[in-house]
Design an enzyme around this catalytic site. Structure first.
Site, PDB file in Angstrom:
ATOM      1  N   TYR A 154      35.607  41.611  34.263  1.00 55.56           N
ATOM      2  CA  TYR A 154      36.830  41.013  33.716  1.00 55.56           C
ATOM      3  C   TYR A 154      37.254  41.754  32.456  1.00 55.56           C
ATOM      4  O   TYR A 154      38.424  42.136  32.298  1.00 55.56           O
ATOM      5  CB  TYR A 154      36.589  39.540  33.405  1.00 55.56           C
ATOM      6  CG  TYR A 154      37.663  38.893  32.555  1.00 55.56           C
ATOM      7  CD1 TYR A 154      38.923  38.622  33.082  1.00 55.56           C
ATOM      8  CD2 TYR A 154      37.418  38.557  31.223  1.00 55.56           C
ATOM      9  CE1 TYR A 154      39.914  38.029  32.300  1.00 55.56           C
ATOM     10  CE2 TYR A 154      38.395  37.972  30.439  1.00 55.56           C
ATOM     11  CZ  TYR A 154      39.642  37.708  30.982  1.00 55.56           C
ATOM     12  OH  TYR A 154      40.617  37.131  30.204  1.00 55.56           O
ATOM     13  N   LYS A 158      40.628  44.013  31.899  1.00 54.50           N
ATOM     14  CA  LYS A 158      41.574  43.695  30.823  1.00 54.50           C
ATOM     15  C   LYS A 158      41.774  44.899  29.895  1.00 54.50           C
ATOM     16  O   LYS A 158      42.867  45.101  29.350  1.00 54.50           O
ATOM     17  CB  LYS A 158      41.067  42.497  30.033  1.00 54.50           C
ATOM     18  CG  LYS A 158      41.354  41.147  30.675  1.00 54.50           C
ATOM     19  CD  LYS A 158      42.835  40.805  30.653  1.00 54.50           C
ATOM     20  CE  LYS A 158      43.107  39.361  31.032  1.00 54.50           C
ATOM     21  NZ  LYS A 158      44.549  39.027  30.991  1.00 54.50           N
TER      22      LYS A 158
END
Length: 341
Positions: A154, A158
């Site tokens: 994640y 990002k």
């Protein structure tokens, strides 16, 4: 002559940030469009009930054509990209899917804006970055200049989205800003996140509906704020003459243990240890031990200030879950007297 009504497109409108942001923008007189994935999205009805003024469009960050069509249809002044595969634990299980939606999805949306806007510089873009970018932190507190070291799929996805936003800002003169938001919670937080998992369990334990809760690392420290405060910062970024990146944080850190202290105290239970179990299944493969943001720039440039304190946030979430869980108790049910406040 009346001012022209602004138009905004929000991806991830079914999440806590999307809902709070949509409420904020509707309150400011915007015409708001929300992008949702799938014809039978189970959260569609919830959004329609809470925000009847919002027009929902079907689209997917994994599908470029749908994004171009959505941007072209609503002709927004502002686009807020809040959609992502945002649950860190899930990103370890499906890293490719996380990269495709959270990382490449941002690229597709940026390119859709570039195509529709045709270099006019009219559409302003907000990218939801995250404190997970810092991961294995290089300095404390973390600022806009702190180097990134993400420790999850994640966080890595990002980081790609963040850098791509900066690249489009510099390459195509796009008014694109990144909000590096530290942990922000609310009663609308999903139950898979540790804060809501705790407050929901505390409510159920209080009511005698549950015996205990299993958690991972209780020593992790986070900078927790209220989501409703943070969407004000998102909006403020897109009102600036020049795009830039900003840390939004409270400047305070608290451990999972401190969160447990306040959550259980809110229902009159002083010692939570008998109710909490540690479970290795909830430990991250690569842990992020400490996140502590420095919001000085946001306060100075945007005039942004968090208004809800950490204790107020925890109490707000517990009270909300008490109300929800109370409605599920049969009328003839009487909770154990030892747990009655």
């Amino acid at each position: 002559m009346a001012p022209v009504q602004k138009r905004a497109l929000i991806t991830g409108i079914t999440g806590q940030d999307g809902l709070y942001l949509a409420e904020l923008l509707v309150g400011k007189g915007y015409q708001v469009f929300g992008l949702i994935r799938g014809q039978n999205n189970p959260k569609r009805e919830m959004v329609e009930q809470l925000l009847p003024a919002v027009e929902l469009l079907e689209g997917d960050l994994g599908d470029m054509t749908s994004l171009v069509e959505a941007v072209n249809y609503c002709q927004p002044d502002e686009v807020y990209n809040l959609a992502a595969i945002s649950f860190v634990a899930f990103s370890f299980k499906q890293p490719e899917h996380t990269g495709n939606i959270t990382g490449l999805g941002a690229l597709r949306l940026l390119d859709a804006i570039r195509i529709v806007d045709e270099g006019k510089g009219r559409i302003r873009y907000y990218q939801a970055s995250t404190s997970e970018l810092f991961g294995k932190v290089r300095e404390t507190p973390q600022t806009e200049l702190t180097p990134f070291h993400p420790r999850s799929p994640y966080g890595v996805a990002k980081a790609y989205a963040h850098h791509m936003t900066v690249n489009y800002r510099e390459s195509y003169n796009l008014h694109a800003s990144c909000g590096i938001l530290f942990n922000h919670e609310s009663p609308r937080r999903g139950h898979e996140f540790v804060t809501r998992k705790i407050t929901s369990a505390v409510a159920r334990i209080k009511l005698g509906l549950q015996d205990s809760i299993s958690l991972g690392n209780l020593d992790s420290k986070r900078d927790w704020g209220f989501a409703g405060d943070y969407v004000r910062g998102m909006w403020a970024m897109l009102q600036q003459d020049e795009p830039d990146d900003y840390v939004l944080a409270t400047g305070e850190t608290h451990s999972i243990g401190e969160f447990l202290d306040l959550a259980f105290a809110a229902v009159g239970i002083e010692d939570w240890k008998p109710y909490v179990k540690q479970d290795a299944r909830f430990m991250r493969p690569a842990e992020v031990d400490l996140l502590h943001g420095d919001p000085t720039k946001a306060k100075k440039v945007l005039g942004w200030e968090p208004e809800v304190s950490f204790p107020q946030l925890v109490e707000m979430m517990v009270e909300n879950d008490l109300q929800i869980e109370s409605t599920r108790i049969p009328r003839q049910f009487v909770p154990p007297t030892s747990l009655v406040r």
